[in-house]
Design a protein around this motif. Structure first.
Motif, PDB file in Angstrom:
ATOM      1  N   VAL A  62       0.839  -1.202   0.000  1.00 32.55           N
ATOM      2  CA  VAL A  62       0.000   0.000   0.000  1.00 32.55           C
ATOM      3  C   VAL A  62       0.872   1.248   0.000  1.00 32.55           C
ATOM      4  O   VAL A  62       0.608   2.223  -0.716  1.00 32.55           O
ATOM      5  CB  VAL A  62      -0.943  -0.014   1.228  1.00 32.55           C
ATOM      6  CG1 VAL A  62      -1.689   1.309   1.334  1.00 32.55           C
ATOM      7  CG2 VAL A  62      -1.922  -1.176   1.135  1.00 32.55           C
ATOM      8  N   LYS A  63       1.946   1.224   0.780  1.00 35.67           N
ATOM      9  CA  LYS A  63       2.836   2.374   0.878  1.00 35.67           C
ATOM     10  C   LYS A  63       3.505   2.675  -0.455  1.00 35.67           C
ATOM     11  O   LYS A  63       3.610   3.836  -0.876  1.00 35.67           O
ATOM     12  CB  LYS A  63       3.898   2.109   1.955  1.00 35.67           C
ATOM     13  CG  LYS A  63       4.673   3.343   2.380  1.00 35.67           C
ATOM     14  CD  LYS A  63       5.571   3.017   3.568  1.00 35.67           C
ATOM     15  CE  LYS A  63       6.290   4.264   4.050  1.00 35.67           C
ATOM     16  NZ  LYS A  63       7.163   3.968   5.209  1.00 35.67           N
ATOM     17  N   MET A  64       3.956   1.623  -1.135  1.00 37.92           N
ATOM     18  CA  MET A  64       4.604   1.813  -2.434  1.00 37.92           C
ATOM     19  C   MET A  64       3.605   2.323  -3.468  1.00 37.92           C
ATOM     20  O   MET A  64       3.902   3.231  -4.250  1.00 37.92           O
ATOM     21  CB  MET A  64       5.223   0.495  -2.901  1.00 37.92           C
ATOM     22  CG  MET A  64       5.910   0.585  -4.269  1.00 37.92           C
ATOM     23  SD  MET A  64       7.378   1.636  -4.231  1.00 37.92           S
ATOM     24  CE  MET A  64       8.528   0.539  -3.404  1.00 37.92           C
ATOM     25  N   LYS A  65       2.418   1.748  -3.497  1.00 44.70           N
ATOM     26  CA  LYS A  65       1.394   2.185  -4.439  1.00 44.70           C
ATOM     27  C   LYS A  65       1.050   3.656  -4.239  1.00 44.70           C
ATOM     28  O   LYS A  65       0.910   4.421  -5.195  1.00 44.70           O
ATOM     29  CB  LYS A  65       0.122   1.335  -4.275  1.00 44.70           C
ATOM     30  CG  LYS A  65       0.183  -0.035  -4.926  1.00 44.70           C
ATOM     31  CD  LYS A  65      -1.153  -0.743  -4.779  1.00 44.70           C
ATOM     32  CE  LYS A  65      -1.141  -2.085  -5.484  1.00 44.70           C
ATOM     33  NZ  LYS A  65      -2.440  -2.796  -5.350  1.00 44.70           N
ATOM     34  N   ARG A  66       0.930   4.055  -2.970  1.00 45.49           N
ATOM     35  CA  ARG A  66       0.597   5.449  -2.672  1.00 45.49           C
ATOM     36  C   ARG A  66       1.705   6.388  -3.156  1.00 45.49           C
ATOM     37  O   ARG A  66       1.433   7.452  -3.706  1.00 45.49           O
ATOM     38  CB  ARG A  66       0.377   5.628  -1.179  1.00 45.49           C
ATOM     39  CG  ARG A  66      -0.153   7.017  -0.802  1.00 45.49           C
ATOM     40  CD  ARG A  66      -0.307   7.174   0.698  1.00 45.49           C
ATOM     41  NE  ARG A  66      -1.240   6.197   1.242  1.00 45.49           N
ATOM     42  CZ  ARG A  66      -0.900   5.254   2.122  1.00 45.49           C
ATOM     43  NH1 ARG A  66       0.346   5.169   2.545  1.00 45.49           N
ATOM     44  NH2 ARG A  66      -1.804   4.419   2.569  1.00 45.49           N
ATOM     45  N   ALA A  67       2.954   5.970  -2.962  1.00 44.27           N
ATOM     46  CA  ALA A  67       4.085   6.807  -3.381  1.00 44.27           C
ATOM     47  C   ALA A  67       4.099   6.988  -4.893  1.00 44.27           C
ATOM     48  O   ALA A  67       4.301   8.096  -5.400  1.00 44.27           O
ATOM     49  CB  ALA A  67       5.393   6.185  -2.911  1.00 44.27           C
ATOM     50  N   ILE A  68       3.865   5.904  -5.626  1.00 40.19           N
ATOM     51  CA  ILE A  68       3.881   5.979  -7.084  1.00 40.19           C
ATOM     52  C   ILE A  68       2.711   6.827  -7.591  1.00 40.19           C
ATOM     53  O   ILE A  68       2.856   7.609  -8.526  1.00 40.19           O
ATOM     54  CB  ILE A  68       3.856   4.561  -7.691  1.00 40.19           C
ATOM     55  CG1 ILE A  68       5.195   3.865  -7.387  1.00 40.19           C
ATOM     56  CG2 ILE A  68       3.594   4.603  -9.191  1.00 40.19           C
ATOM     57  CD1 ILE A  68       5.252   2.419  -7.824  1.00 40.19           C
ATOM     58  N   GLN A  69       1.550   6.668  -6.951  1.00 39.31           N
ATOM     59  CA  GLN A  69       0.392   7.466  -7.356  1.00 39.31           C
ATOM     60  C   GLN A  69       0.595   8.951  -7.063  1.00 39.31           C
ATOM     61  O   GLN A  69       0.008   9.809  -7.733  1.00 39.31           O
ATOM     62  CB  GLN A  69      -0.863   6.952  -6.626  1.00 39.31           C
ATOM     63  CG  GLN A  69      -1.333   5.594  -7.123  1.00 39.31           C
ATOM     64  CD  GLN A  69      -2.426   4.996  -6.246  1.00 39.31           C
ATOM     65  OE1 GLN A  69      -2.774   5.549  -5.194  1.00 39.31           O
ATOM     66  NE2 GLN A  69      -2.951   3.857  -6.656  1.00 39.31           N
ATOM     67  N   ASN A  70       1.447   9.254  -6.079  1.00 41.62           N
ATOM     68  CA  ASN A  70       1.675  10.650  -5.696  1.00 41.62           C
ATOM     69  C   ASN A  70       2.911  11.261  -6.340  1.00 41.62           C
ATOM     70  O   ASN A  70       3.353  12.340  -5.921  1.00 41.62           O
ATOM     71  CB  ASN A  70       1.793  10.757  -4.164  1.00 41.62           C
ATOM     72  CG  ASN A  70       0.458  10.530  -3.473  1.00 41.62           C
ATOM     73  OD1 ASN A  70      -0.599  10.765  -4.049  1.00 41.62           O
ATOM     74  ND2 ASN A  70       0.506  10.053  -2.240  1.00 41.62           N
TER      75      ASN A  70
END
Length: 218
Positions: free
Chosen positions: A70-78
């Motif tokens: 979840v943390k990685m996905k959020r970083a890439i989306q941001n």
């Protein structure tokens, strides 16, 4: 004493693409076990059966940073804006006692410009100046008494704005390098600050590199 599982881990760590494919369950375990039989037998200096290797592969747990957390996905989306700058030249100079003084003169000139691209990186033995090619002749004049190791023009920079907490996310850069490598893009230089990540490529790769990075973001 080294085991089959230790050998499997050693091999997968040195081949991150293989490790990721394994974590996504898109590899035939049986075929991979047969492929690894010979190298693991040599590592252990004894004959190893494919079945033992297949069991080790199934038990292997890849680092959590390789999975789409979840943390990685959020970083890439941001990820922020992606900026491209072309017509750049890279100067590689051997470090010397006079380089800083000459570089200060370059900075004075840069302060008179408003739309230049410029970075300076000092390593242990050499330094790099990457700058808009419009100042190429000026840079050569200021560094005429320095030992020039390389000059490369026809370069473009692609800069990605990273989320504020990027320094706490393991494996974030890996996603960029993986995509660029899969696309066969050669990186001429990599530059980073706390919240920006810049790759330098030859002009022939810039469109392909930009598209590859956009795919990471989307």
């Amino acid at each position: 004493m080294k085991t089959v599982s230790n050998c499997v881990e050693d091999i997968l760590i040195t081949q991150p693409y293989l490790e990721e494919a394994l974590s996504r369950n898109i590899i035939n375990f049986s075929a991979l076990a047969v492929e690894l039989t010979d190298p693991i037998s040599k590592m252990l200096k004894k004959e190893v059966k494919p079945g033992a290797i297949m069991m080790a592969l199934r038990r292997y747990s890849p680092p959590p940073t390789l999975s789409n957390s979840v943390k990685m996905k959020r970083a890439i989306q941001n990820l922020g804006d992606i900026t491209v700058r072309s017509n750049l030249t890279d100067f590689t100079v051997r470090n010397s006692d006079t380089l800083i003084d000459n570089h200060s003169k370059i900075l004075e000139r840069i302060n008179l410009e408003t739309k230049l691209f410029y970075t300076f990186t000092r390593g242990i033995h050499e330094s790099n100046i990457i700058i808009s090619s419009s100042l190429s002749d000026f840079i050569k004049e200021q560094l005429v008494n320095e030992t020039m190791l390389a000059i490369q023009d026809g370069l473009s920079a692609i800069t990605i704005n990273l989320p504020q907490d990027n320094s706490k996310i393991a494996g974030l850069y890996y996603h960029f390098f993986k995509r660029l490598a899969w696309e066969g893009i050669v990186l001429y230089e990599v530059i980073s600050t706390t919240n920006e990540f810049t790759i330098l490529v030859e002009d022939e790769f810039v469109d392909k590199a930009f598209t590859a990075i956009k795919r990471v973001k989307t």
